[in-house]
Motif scaffolding. Structure first.
Motif, mmCIF file in Angstrom:
data_model
loop_
_atom_site.group_PDB
_atom_site.id
_atom_site.type_symbol
_atom_site.label_atom_id
_atom_site.label_comp_id
_atom_site.label_asym_id
_atom_site.label_seq_id
_atom_site.Cartn_x
_atom_site.Cartn_y
_atom_site.Cartn_z
ATOM 1 N N VAL A 37 0.849 -1.205 0.000
ATOM 2 C CA VAL A 37 0.000 0.000 0.000
ATOM 3 C C VAL A 37 0.878 1.246 0.000
ATOM 4 O O VAL A 37 1.855 1.327 0.764
ATOM 5 N N LEU A 38 0.537 2.211 -0.838
ATOM 6 C CA LEU A 38 1.215 3.519 -0.854
ATOM 7 C C LEU A 38 0.274 4.553 -0.221
ATOM 8 O O LEU A 38 -0.930 4.320 -0.107
ATOM 9 N N PRO A 39 0.807 5.713 0.164
ATOM 10 C CA PRO A 39 -0.055 6.716 0.813
ATOM 11 C C PRO A 39 -0.884 7.567 -0.148
ATOM 12 O O PRO A 39 -0.655 7.570 -1.364
ATOM 13 N N GLU A 40 -1.792 8.334 0.451
ATOM 14 C CA GLU A 40 -2.601 9.293 -0.306
ATOM 15 C C GLU A 40 -1.680 10.303 -0.996
ATOM 16 O O GLU A 40 -0.664 10.722 -0.436
ATOM 17 N N CYS A 41 -2.045 10.696 -2.208
ATOM 18 C CA CYS A 41 -1.298 11.695 -2.987
ATOM 19 C C CYS A 41 0.207 11.453 -2.917
ATOM 20 O O CYS A 41 0.970 12.368 -2.573
ATOM 21 N N PHE A 42 0.593 10.232 -3.256
ATOM 22 C CA PHE A 42 2.020 9.878 -3.121
ATOM 23 C C PHE A 42 2.868 10.479 -4.253
ATOM 24 O O PHE A 42 4.085 10.479 -4.170
ATOM 25 N N ASN A 43 2.202 10.954 -5.328
ATOM 26 C CA ASN A 43 3.015 11.460 -6.454
ATOM 27 C C ASN A 43 3.180 12.980 -6.430
ATOM 28 O O ASN A 43 3.722 13.566 -7.356
ATOM 29 N N SER A 44 2.693 13.628 -5.343
ATOM 30 C CA SER A 44 2.742 15.099 -5.289
ATOM 31 C C SER A 44 2.777 15.535 -3.833
ATOM 32 O O SER A 44 2.469 14.740 -2.954
ATOM 33 N N PRO A 45 3.077 16.795 -3.580
ATOM 34 C CA PRO A 45 2.814 17.292 -2.226
ATOM 35 C C PRO A 45 1.299 17.301 -2.030
ATOM 36 O O PRO A 45 0.544 17.304 -3.007
#
Ligand SMILES: O=C(O)CCC(=O)C(=O)O
Length: 336
Positions: free
Chosen positions: A86-94
């Motif tokens: 699992v990756l976090p919320e909005c992992f590709n941006s601030p």
């Protein structure tokens, strides 16, 4: 009304209170059989043990760096034996309303062209290269429309072969205002999703996927759980105001309400960013025991736990909520 062990028990109990002793003994016997039936009538929710990993990722302003960092952390998580990552919320941006439009990507056509949707393709490759089910945190999703672009906060779930299994658009937008604390209004930029998301992972069973603020709504969790999930997975990004009070409480509450595993996956805290994520990614068992929690330094890390079907069954056998619900007193929201 369909007869279930619960409704049949109630009928038998009412007969018992009005009949002579011989009938009483006979019915008591049947009641015992029904009791046994109801404790074995449920198929296992989790078909085999599985290791789940939450990656507490450090995300910065460069999308390309965030994607390659995520890829290396998914590799690291898979090397621990985790099969659900699992990756976090909005992992590709601030994280923040100002960032959603410039980081957003379309998901259509499916698959979208790589140049327009680098996160989609990077996530598919992370799942495929490591043979894992990947709950790809969330990304801002762009949907062009005649009235102008619409944006959603969307989680993408990929299979170990890199196929897109499901998407969840955050249903409850994070609109809060706590004087002296935090004000946030996702609805200034985002549109809400309108569906409960349950994903079938063929070897294991079902997981419910929702995003961050969604965890505050027990109904959403309940509906997903009653559709047969063994775990509820929430990529999230709580903050330093509400996180210390509510993050773990909500994770444990959704677990104990529904007698399922719950995973909450946060970004690492970046004190240079405008939004300070709480961290403390955690995995909770169906008795609300915290199996793993990221530490107090709130930095980048991976937390893992082994999930088993027996743990769910033993929680449900010991505290048999599923057979004790009183839908004659309150409605079953999962049937609405
Ligand atoms: O509910 C909260 O306190 C935080 C929610 C949040 O950060 C989010 O939905 O992104």
């Amino acid at each position: 009304m369909q007869a279930t062990p619960t409704t049949t028990w109630r009928a038998i109990r009412s007969i018992l209170s009005h009949h002579p002793l011989s009938t009483h003994a006979l019915l008591r016997n049947q009641l015992g059989t029904l009791r046994k039936m109801s404790s074995t009538a449920h198929a296992p929710l989790l078909r085999q043990p599985v290791k789940l990993a939450c990656i507490q990722l450090a995300a910065g302003p460069s999308k390309a760096t965030n994607l390659s960092r995520a890829a290396s952390k998914v590799r690291e998580a898979a090397a621990t034996g985790a099969k659900i990552v699992v990756l976090p919320e909005c992992f590709n941006s601030p994280y923040g309303c100002d960032y959603f439009p410039s980081y957003a990507e379309p998901l259509l056509p499916s698959p979208p062209p790589e140049s327009a949707a680098p996160s989609f393709h990077a996530l598919a490759a992370m799942a495929r290269d490591n043979s894992v089910y990947l709950v790809g945190g969330s990304i801002p999703e762009l949907v062009p429309s005649a009235d102008g672009p619409k944006y959603y906060n969307t989680s993408l779930v990929f299979s170990p072969s890199g196929a897109l299994l499901a998407t969840h658009r955050k249903v409850h937008l994070f609109d809060i205002s706590i004087p002296g604390g935090i004000t946030f209004k996702e609805s200034d930029v985002l549109s809400p999703g309108d569906a409960v998301t349950v994903v079938e992972l063929p070897e294991y069973g079902r997981v419910g996927v929702a995003i961050c603020y969604d965890v505050r709504f027990p109904e959403l969790a309940m509906v997903a759980a009653r559709r047969g999930c063994f775990a509820l997975v929430y990529p999230g990004a709580f903050n330093t105001v509400t996180g210390p009070l509510h993050w773990k409480l909500l994770g444990r509450a959704r677990a104990v309400d529904n007698q399922v595993y719950v995973a909450l996956c946060s970004p690492a805290r970046d004190v240079k960013a405008k939004y300070h994520a709480y961290g403390h990614s955690l995995i909770v068992d169906p008795m609300a025991k915290v199996l793993a929690e990221a530490g107090e330094d709130e930095g980048e890390t991976i937390v893992t736990a082994e999930l088993t079907g027996e743990t769910i069954e033993s929680a449900r056998k010991g505290i048999p909520l599923r057979d004790q619900r009183r839908f004659d007193v309150y409605p079953d929201v999962s049937k609405a």
